[in-house]
Design a protein around this motif. Structure first.
Motif, PDB file in Angstrom:
ATOM      1  N   GLN A  65      46.187  26.125  30.804  1.00  0.00           N
ATOM      2  CA  GLN A  65      45.149  27.098  30.488  1.00  0.00           C
ATOM      3  C   GLN A  65      45.475  28.475  31.063  1.00  0.00           C
ATOM      4  O   GLN A  65      44.994  29.489  30.580  1.00  0.00           O
ATOM      5  N   HIS A  66      46.346  28.538  32.065  1.00  0.00           N
ATOM      6  CA  HIS A  66      46.691  29.820  32.677  1.00  0.00           C
ATOM      7  C   HIS A  66      47.638  30.646  31.812  1.00  0.00           C
ATOM      8  O   HIS A  66      47.788  31.841  32.048  1.00  0.00           O
ATOM      9  N   GLN A  70      46.403  35.238  31.400  1.00  0.00           N
ATOM     10  CA  GLN A  70      47.348  35.960  32.244  1.00  0.00           C
ATOM     11  C   GLN A  70      46.720  37.209  32.867  1.00  0.00           C
ATOM     12  O   GLN A  70      46.954  37.509  34.029  1.00  0.00           O
ATOM     13  N   ASN A  71      45.913  37.960  32.103  1.00  0.00           N
ATOM     14  CA  ASN A  71      45.289  39.179  32.630  1.00  0.00           C
ATOM     15  C   ASN A  71      44.361  38.867  33.796  1.00  0.00           C
ATOM     16  O   ASN A  71      44.346  39.578  34.795  1.00  0.00           O
ATOM     17  N   ARG A  75      44.787  40.159  37.698  1.00  0.00           N
ATOM     18  CA  ARG A  75      43.727  40.865  38.439  1.00  0.00           C
ATOM     19  C   ARG A  75      43.414  40.132  39.738  1.00  0.00           C
ATOM     20  O   ARG A  75      43.238  40.753  40.790  1.00  0.00           O
ATOM     21  N   ARG A  76      43.341  38.825  39.645  1.00  0.00           N
ATOM     22  CA  ARG A  76      43.038  38.010  40.821  1.00  0.00           C
ATOM     23  C   ARG A  76      44.126  38.166  41.883  1.00  0.00           C
ATOM     24  O   ARG A  76      43.832  38.355  43.067  1.00  0.00           O
ATOM     25  N   THR A  77      45.394  38.098  41.458  1.00  0.00           N
ATOM     26  CA  THR A  77      46.502  38.244  42.392  1.00  0.00           C
ATOM     27  C   THR A  77      46.491  39.627  43.033  1.00  0.00           C
ATOM     28  O   THR A  77      46.678  39.756  44.251  1.00  0.00           O
ATOM     29  N   LYS A  78      46.271  40.671  42.248  1.00  0.00           N
ATOM     30  CA  LYS A  78      46.224  42.035  42.797  1.00  0.00           C
ATOM     31  C   LYS A  78      45.098  42.178  43.809  1.00  0.00           C
ATOM     32  O   LYS A  78      45.270  42.812  44.853  1.00  0.00           O
TER      33      LYS A  78
END
Length: 135
Positions: A65-66, A70-71, A75-78
């Motif tokens: 599902q990831h 991707q967007n 955002r989560r990683t940033k």
């Protein structure tokens, strides 16, 4: 005043109870190590799958599902990186096919976040003067 909103706490608790097989496998291997790991930790408006608070290491287990979100993942990683967290993304099939190897990789990353180990550690008891035993 609550530090974490009640709905986030409830959602994290539900995610802990409904963990994926990859999350369960990693938790079983990592739960006894120190520094300790936490499942479903709330950081801001996100919930991290597995985290080491002391090392500020966030581990995300990604399934198919990831690929479609991707967007959101970017955002989560940033956001997590802006809060000082290091983010590791691990595919579920990697965690299930080689759990010991993935656990070792996570532990190495946590050690690195904590300053790592000395590249050439001293041998045991080096530099100590041996005292004579009394009989």
């Amino acid at each position: 005043m609550r530090r974490v909103p009640k709905e986030m706490t409830d959602r994290a608790r539900r995610l802990r109870n409904e963990a994926t097989p990859a999350e369960r496998a990693m938790w079983q291997l990592l739960s006894n190590y120190r520094p300790s790991f936490t499942r479903q930790l709330v950081v801001g408006s996100y919930i991290v799958d597995l985290a080491c608070r002391k090392a500020k290491l966030a581990i995300e287990f990604d399934g198919s599902q990831h690929l479609e979100q991707q967007n959101y993942d970017d955002r989560r990683t940033k956001f997590l990186e802006s809060e000082g967290w290091r983010v590791m993304r691990i595919w579920n099939n990697d965690a299930l096919s080689n759990p010991e190897g993935v656990a070792r990789l996570i532990l190495q990353e946590a050690a690195e976040c904590l300053g790592g180990t000395h590249p050439q550690p001293l041998p045991f008891r080096e530099g100590r003067v041996r005292r004579p035993r009394y009989k």
